[in-house]
Design a protein around this motif. Structure first.
Motif, PDB file in Angstrom:
ATOM      1  N   PRO A 321       0.813  -1.215   0.000  1.00  0.00           N
ATOM      2  CA  PRO A 321       0.000   0.000   0.000  1.00  0.00           C
ATOM      3  C   PRO A 321       0.846   1.265   0.000  1.00  0.00           C
ATOM      4  O   PRO A 321       2.001   1.265   0.440  1.00  0.00           O
ATOM      5  N   THR A 322       0.291   2.322  -0.498  1.00  0.00           N
ATOM      6  CA  THR A 322       0.836   3.671  -0.322  1.00  0.00           C
ATOM      7  C   THR A 322      -0.115   4.413   0.595  1.00  0.00           C
ATOM      8  O   THR A 322      -1.277   4.654   0.241  1.00  0.00           O
ATOM      9  N   GLN A 323       0.351   4.747   1.796  1.00  0.00           N
ATOM     10  CA  GLN A 323      -0.502   5.344   2.823  1.00  0.00           C
ATOM     11  C   GLN A 323      -0.613   6.846   2.612  1.00  0.00           C
ATOM     12  O   GLN A 323       0.358   7.517   2.245  1.00  0.00           O
ATOM     13  N   VAL A 324      -1.804   7.370   2.916  1.00  0.00           N
ATOM     14  CA  VAL A 324      -2.050   8.800   2.741  1.00  0.00           C
ATOM     15  C   VAL A 324      -3.112   9.232   3.737  1.00  0.00           C
ATOM     16  O   VAL A 324      -4.091   8.532   3.959  1.00  0.00           O
ATOM     17  N   PHE A 325      -2.888  10.372   4.382  1.00  0.00           N
ATOM     18  CA  PHE A 325      -3.869  10.944   5.302  1.00  0.00           C
ATOM     19  C   PHE A 325      -4.590  12.149   4.690  1.00  0.00           C
ATOM     20  O   PHE A 325      -5.720  12.455   5.056  1.00  0.00           O
ATOM     21  N   SER A 326      -3.921  12.897   3.796  1.00  0.00           N
ATOM     22  CA  SER A 326      -4.507  14.098   3.188  1.00  0.00           C
ATOM     23  C   SER A 326      -4.104  14.152   1.719  1.00  0.00           C
ATOM     24  O   SER A 326      -3.063  13.609   1.332  1.00  0.00           O
ATOM     25  N   ASN A 327      -4.936  14.819   0.918  1.00  0.00           N
ATOM     26  CA  ASN A 327      -4.542  15.140  -0.456  1.00  0.00           C
ATOM     27  C   ASN A 327      -5.386  16.294  -0.970  1.00  0.00           C
ATOM     28  O   ASN A 327      -6.118  16.940  -0.205  1.00  0.00           O
ATOM     29  N   HIS A 328      -5.313  16.556  -2.264  1.00  0.00           N
ATOM     30  CA  HIS A 328      -5.977  17.706  -2.869  1.00  0.00           C
ATOM     31  C   HIS A 328      -7.487  17.536  -2.989  1.00  0.00           C
ATOM     32  O   HIS A 328      -8.180  18.482  -3.363  1.00  0.00           O
ATOM     33  N   ASP A 329      -8.003  16.346  -2.708  1.00  0.00           N
ATOM     34  CA  ASP A 329      -9.437  16.079  -2.851  1.00  0.00           C
ATOM     35  C   ASP A 329     -10.150  15.914  -1.512  1.00  0.00           C
ATOM     36  O   ASP A 329     -11.378  15.846  -1.484  1.00  0.00           O
ATOM     37  N   ALA A 330      -9.399  15.812  -0.423  1.00  0.00           N
ATOM     38  CA  ALA A 330      -9.990  15.480   0.877  1.00  0.00           C
ATOM     39  C   ALA A 330      -9.718  16.566   1.900  1.00  0.00           C
ATOM     40  O   ALA A 330      -8.713  17.280   1.829  1.00  0.00           O
ATOM     41  N   THR A 331     -10.616  16.675   2.866  1.00  0.00           N
ATOM     42  CA  THR A 331     -10.387  17.584   3.983  1.00  0.00           C
ATOM     43  C   THR A 331      -9.081  17.214   4.683  1.00  0.00           C
ATOM     44  O   THR A 331      -8.811  16.037   4.933  1.00  0.00           O
ATOM     45  N   ARG A 332      -8.265  18.212   4.975  1.00  0.00           N
ATOM     46  CA  ARG A 332      -6.982  17.934   5.623  1.00  0.00           C
ATOM     47  C   ARG A 332      -7.197  17.162   6.924  1.00  0.00           C
ATOM     48  O   ARG A 332      -8.100  17.465   7.713  1.00  0.00           O
ATOM     49  N   ALA A 333      -6.313  16.184   7.150  1.00  0.00           N
ATOM     50  CA  ALA A 333      -6.490  15.264   8.272  1.00  0.00           C
ATOM     51  C   ALA A 333      -6.492  15.975   9.612  1.00  0.00           C
ATOM     52  O   ALA A 333      -7.216  15.589  10.530  1.00  0.00           O
ATOM     53  N   VAL A 334      -5.682  17.031   9.761  1.00  0.00           N
ATOM     54  CA  VAL A 334      -5.602  17.700  11.053  1.00  0.00           C
ATOM     55  C   VAL A 334      -6.938  18.329  11.425  1.00  0.00           C
ATOM     56  O   VAL A 334      -7.258  18.476  12.617  1.00  0.00           O
ATOM     57  N   THR A 335      -7.751  18.671  10.437  1.00  0.00           N
ATOM     58  CA  THR A 335      -9.104  19.180  10.692  1.00  0.00           C
ATOM     59  C   THR A 335     -10.102  18.033  10.767  1.00  0.00           C
ATOM     60  O   THR A 335     -10.964  17.992  11.653  1.00  0.00           O
ATOM     61  N   ARG A 336      -9.991  17.095   9.848  1.00  0.00           N
ATOM     62  CA  ARG A 336     -10.955  15.985   9.772  1.00  0.00           C
ATOM     63  C   ARG A 336     -10.946  15.163  11.055  1.00  0.00           C
ATOM     64  O   ARG A 336     -11.980  14.658  11.495  1.00  0.00           O
ATOM     65  N   TRP A 337      -9.764  15.012  11.662  1.00  0.00           N
ATOM     66  CA  TRP A 337      -9.634  14.149  12.829  1.00  0.00           C
ATOM     67  C   TRP A 337      -9.466  14.914  14.135  1.00  0.00           C
ATOM     68  O   TRP A 337      -9.109  14.319  15.153  1.00  0.00           O
ATOM     69  N   GLY A 402     -10.871  23.899   0.137  1.00  0.00           N
ATOM     70  CA  GLY A 402     -10.256  24.155   1.442  1.00  0.00           C
ATOM     71  C   GLY A 402      -8.947  23.441   1.663  1.00  0.00           C
ATOM     72  O   GLY A 402      -8.163  23.824   2.531  1.00  0.00           O
ATOM     73  N   ALA A 403      -8.694  22.381   0.879  1.00  0.00           N
ATOM     74  CA  ALA A 403      -7.431  21.649   0.985  1.00  0.00           C
ATOM     75  C   ALA A 403      -6.407  22.122  -0.039  1.00  0.00           C
ATOM     76  O   ALA A 403      -5.268  21.662  -0.019  1.00  0.00           O
ATOM     77  N   ARG A 404      -6.801  23.040  -0.919  1.00  0.00           N
ATOM     78  CA  ARG A 404      -5.948  23.437  -2.040  1.00  0.00           C
ATOM     79  C   ARG A 404      -5.411  24.856  -1.918  1.00  0.00           C
ATOM     80  O   ARG A 404      -4.805  25.376  -2.856  1.00  0.00           O
ATOM     81  N   THR A 405      -5.631  25.504  -0.806  1.00  0.00           N
ATOM     82  CA  THR A 405      -5.197  26.895  -0.676  1.00  0.00           C
ATOM     83  C   THR A 405      -3.663  26.977  -0.674  1.00  0.00           C
ATOM     84  O   THR A 405      -2.979  26.000  -0.382  1.00  0.00           O
ATOM     85  N   PRO A 406      -3.116  28.154  -1.011  1.00  0.00           N
ATOM     86  CA  PRO A 406      -1.673  28.262  -1.251  1.00  0.00           C
ATOM     87  C   PRO A 406      -0.788  27.930  -0.065  1.00  0.00           C
ATOM     88  O   PRO A 406      -1.154  28.119   1.098  1.00  0.00           O
ATOM     89  N   MET A 407       0.387  27.469  -0.399  1.00  0.00           N
ATOM     90  CA  MET A 407       1.430  27.128   0.567  1.00  0.00           C
ATOM     91  C   MET A 407       1.980  28.408   1.203  1.00  0.00           C
ATOM     92  O   MET A 407       2.328  29.362   0.502  1.00  0.00           O
ATOM     93  N   PRO A 408       2.068  28.483   2.547  1.00  0.00           N
ATOM     94  CA  PRO A 408       2.644  29.666   3.204  1.00  0.00           C
ATOM     95  C   PRO A 408       4.153  29.520   3.388  1.00  0.00           C
ATOM     96  O   PRO A 408       4.630  28.602   4.049  1.00  0.00           O
ATOM     97  N   TRP A 409       4.895  30.447   2.816  1.00  0.00           N
ATOM     98  CA  TRP A 409       6.353  30.377   2.881  1.00  0.00           C
ATOM     99  C   TRP A 409       6.968  31.387   3.846  1.00  0.00           C
ATOM    100  O   TRP A 409       7.920  31.084   4.547  1.00  0.00           O
ATOM    101  N   ASP A 410       6.412  32.600   3.855  1.00  0.00           N
ATOM    102  CA  ASP A 410       7.041  33.688   4.610  1.00  0.00           C
ATOM    103  C   ASP A 410       5.942  34.506   5.291  1.00  0.00           C
ATOM    104  O   ASP A 410       5.109  35.109   4.615  1.00  0.00           O
ATOM    105  N   ARG A 411       5.960  34.505   6.611  1.00  0.00           N
ATOM    106  CA  ARG A 411       4.882  35.143   7.359  1.00  0.00           C
ATOM    107  C   ARG A 411       4.739  36.623   7.040  1.00  0.00           C
ATOM    108  O   ARG A 411       3.626  37.141   6.963  1.00  0.00           O
TER     109      ARG A 411
END
Length: 541
Positions: A321-337, A402-411
């Motif tokens: 298996p290839t394990q995955v908790f989050s991706n571009h189609d699913a609610t991010r795991a830290v929120t979902r769980w 909600g799972a596809r918003t931009p990556m934060p690099w610099d506050r």
């Protein structure tokens, strides 16, 4: 860093998923691009992953943001050029990173040249390259099949005087993969990218490659919980047909002609593991499968993790298996769980627990961009939604935007360093505080703890390819051993917001693993774990 000549490099590898629209914008148009990925490859290599998977960057009208492909063998100008991709490939390889790309073979865009020809009439050279059917007696769609986004899976085309099928948007007509000419063209497309130097492919939606050639109606689903019409059907005639395995074998034959290449298949439906048994048989078909065991499931309990892995090892013992908790189609795991009644979503402790747990499970791993930062799911207001599924089914299906918003690099930079322009999706108000520049200098950050375990995976074969054996706890503690002939490592994860004590087997010597992150205390053979704590314990065989 991986070494050349490792045929099974993918086994136990950690692949970092990049959603290119949201990774790094270099043109100032608010959309990420391939040069942006190139600029960030050093960061990815420093993270310690084995490779990257890039979501679609091919020519597309973007009805489904790249999963509606109008040219399988070119780059959309929004993302750059083929030359940019070649530069990306060269730099990634120089950094020891493998490159995996999405391939979407179940459907095309309705603006693809193949479909534009196919829809002209019923006698042209590509007339049978898509799934066409006459109306049902008395008019209307040929079957009761429903698309996964919304509404019927059939759209009328006046030029042909027939309906065409689409499992997703009407702008995504399904290819007729029963047709050997279509299969041959798809296999040539695969060779095009392998010849270019990609190390692997992630095959999108393989469960949808074939449909019932007799066009039988799907039966109703027992006890449905509908968010959309497709939830009312048992899709036995449109998802997971056994004959798909034969095409997977053809794909494997192509891959085997290219040393060190692999494919991971995205398998959905009611019983994805059942499909994986034939679609992802490492001896004959795909080397590994993209597991949906945890992606849309909850709540998070030891039983969820244990049952998922034990079911796979029992029913598909030869599979990987290839394990995955989050991706571009699913609610991010830290929120979902997130734990009910506790602000676990906003707690770095919970995010760190999830990452360390994911990277300790048996299998390869896909780590979605932002998971290394512990990003939560963004609430995107209705007026900012762009996902056609979310808009049509609002407010029930909001996971994708909600799972596809931009990556934060610099506050401190505009738009958290993602772009100089307003991004295509909004930056979450909590994300700048979690930006890379903030976490990079904090030894205890989610980013640095994730780096730490990724570094250890490279030196401990037991975490990459070892076996797994679960330990009964009768609590919210997930406990399992990873082991091989040389070592045994006990992994303990407190999934609750309360402290837990657990007595390990006193007949096996126990000591904390000095090279792994720890959040808890070991006194003799008694483990003490705070809320969302974790311990890695060396054990004697």
């Amino acid at each position: 860093m991986l070494t050349a000549g490792d045929t099974n490099w993918w086994k136990g590898a950690v692949i970092y998923q990049i959603y290119p629209r949201s990774y790094q914008d270099t043109t100032g148009n608010g959309v990420g691009d391939l040069p942006g990925i190139i600029d960030r490859l050093d960061y990815i290599a420093d993270l310690g992953v084995d490779g990257i998977w890039i979501s679609p960057f091919f020519t597309s009208p973007m009805a489904d943001f790249g999963y509606d492909v109008a040219d399988f063998r070119d780059v959309d100008p929004l993302f750059g050029t083929l030359a940019d991709f070649d530069r990306l490939l060269e730099k990634a390889h120089s950094l020891g990173l493998k490159v995996v790309i999405d391939q979407i073979y179940s459907h095309t865009s309705d603006q693809h040249a193949w479909f534009e020809e196919s829809r002209q009439d019923r006698t042209n050279a590509k007339a049978d390259w898509f799934v066409w059917a006459d109306p049902a007696p008395g008019g209307g769609p040929p079957t009761n099949w429903q698309s996964f986004f919304y509404g019927p899976a059939w759209t009328w085309d006046a030029r042909r005087g027939q309906y065409y099928m689409h499992n997703f948007l009407p702008e995504q007509p399904d290819l007729n993969l029963w047709n050997p000419d279509v299969r041959a063209e798809i296999l040539d497309t695969l060779r095009f990218w392998l010849d270019r130097g990609v190390d692997g492919v992630r095959l999108d939606a393989i469960s949808h490659y074939l449909q019932d050639p007799d066009f039988r109606d799907n039966p109703p689903k027992d006890h449905p919980a509908p968010a959309k019409p497709s939830d009312l059907q048992d899709m036995v005639h449109t998802v997971g047909l056994p004959q798909i395995a034969d095409f997977m074998a053809e794909i494997r034959t192509v891959l085997d002609a290219y040393p060190e290449r692999f494919a991971v298949g995205e398998i959905g439906g009611a019983d994805p593991l059942g499909q994986a048994i034939t679609y992802a048989d490492p001896a004959r078909t795909l080397q590994t499968y993209y597991s949906f065991t945890f992606l849309f499931q909850g709540p998070l309990t030891p039983t969820l993790i244990r049952d998922g892995l034990e079911d796979a090892s029992t029913r598909h013992p030869e599979g990987w298996p290839t394990q995955v908790f989050s991706n571009h189609d699913a609610t991010r795991a830290v929120t979902r769980w997130a734990t009910e009644g506790v602000a676990a979503e906003a707690s770095p402790d919970f995010a760190q627990l999830l990452n360390l747990m994911l990277l300790s499970l048996r299998g390869s791993v896909c780590l979605y961009q932002g998971e290394e930062l512990g990003l939560n799911q963004t609430h995107v207001p209705y007026e900012r939604l762009v996902d056609p599924e979310a808009i049509k089914n609002w407010p029930r299906t909001l996971g994708r935007d909600g799972a596809r918003t931009p990556m934060p690099w610099d506050r401190s930079s505009p738009h958290a360093g993602f772009s100089t322009h307003e991004p295509w999706l909004p930056i979450d108000s909590q994300h700048p505080a979690l930006a890379v520049d903030q976490q990079d200098k904090n030894d205890g950050s989610t980013l640095n703890l994730t780096r730490a375990i990724l570094a250890v995976r490279k030196t401990r074969p037991v975490l990459k390819t070892g076996e797994i054996e679960f330990i009964e706890t009768n609590s919210a503690l997930l406990a399992f051993d990873r082991f091989n002939t040389d070592e045994r490592l006990t992994c303990l994860f407190n999934l609750s917001d309360q402290s837990i004590q657990f007595q390990l087997d006193p007949h096996r010597l126990a000591a904390l693993a000095k090279d792994l992150p720890q959040r808890g205390v070991l006194e003799g053979s008694c483990a003490h774990l705070p809320a969302h704590g974790f311990l890695f314990v060396e054990r004697s065989h």
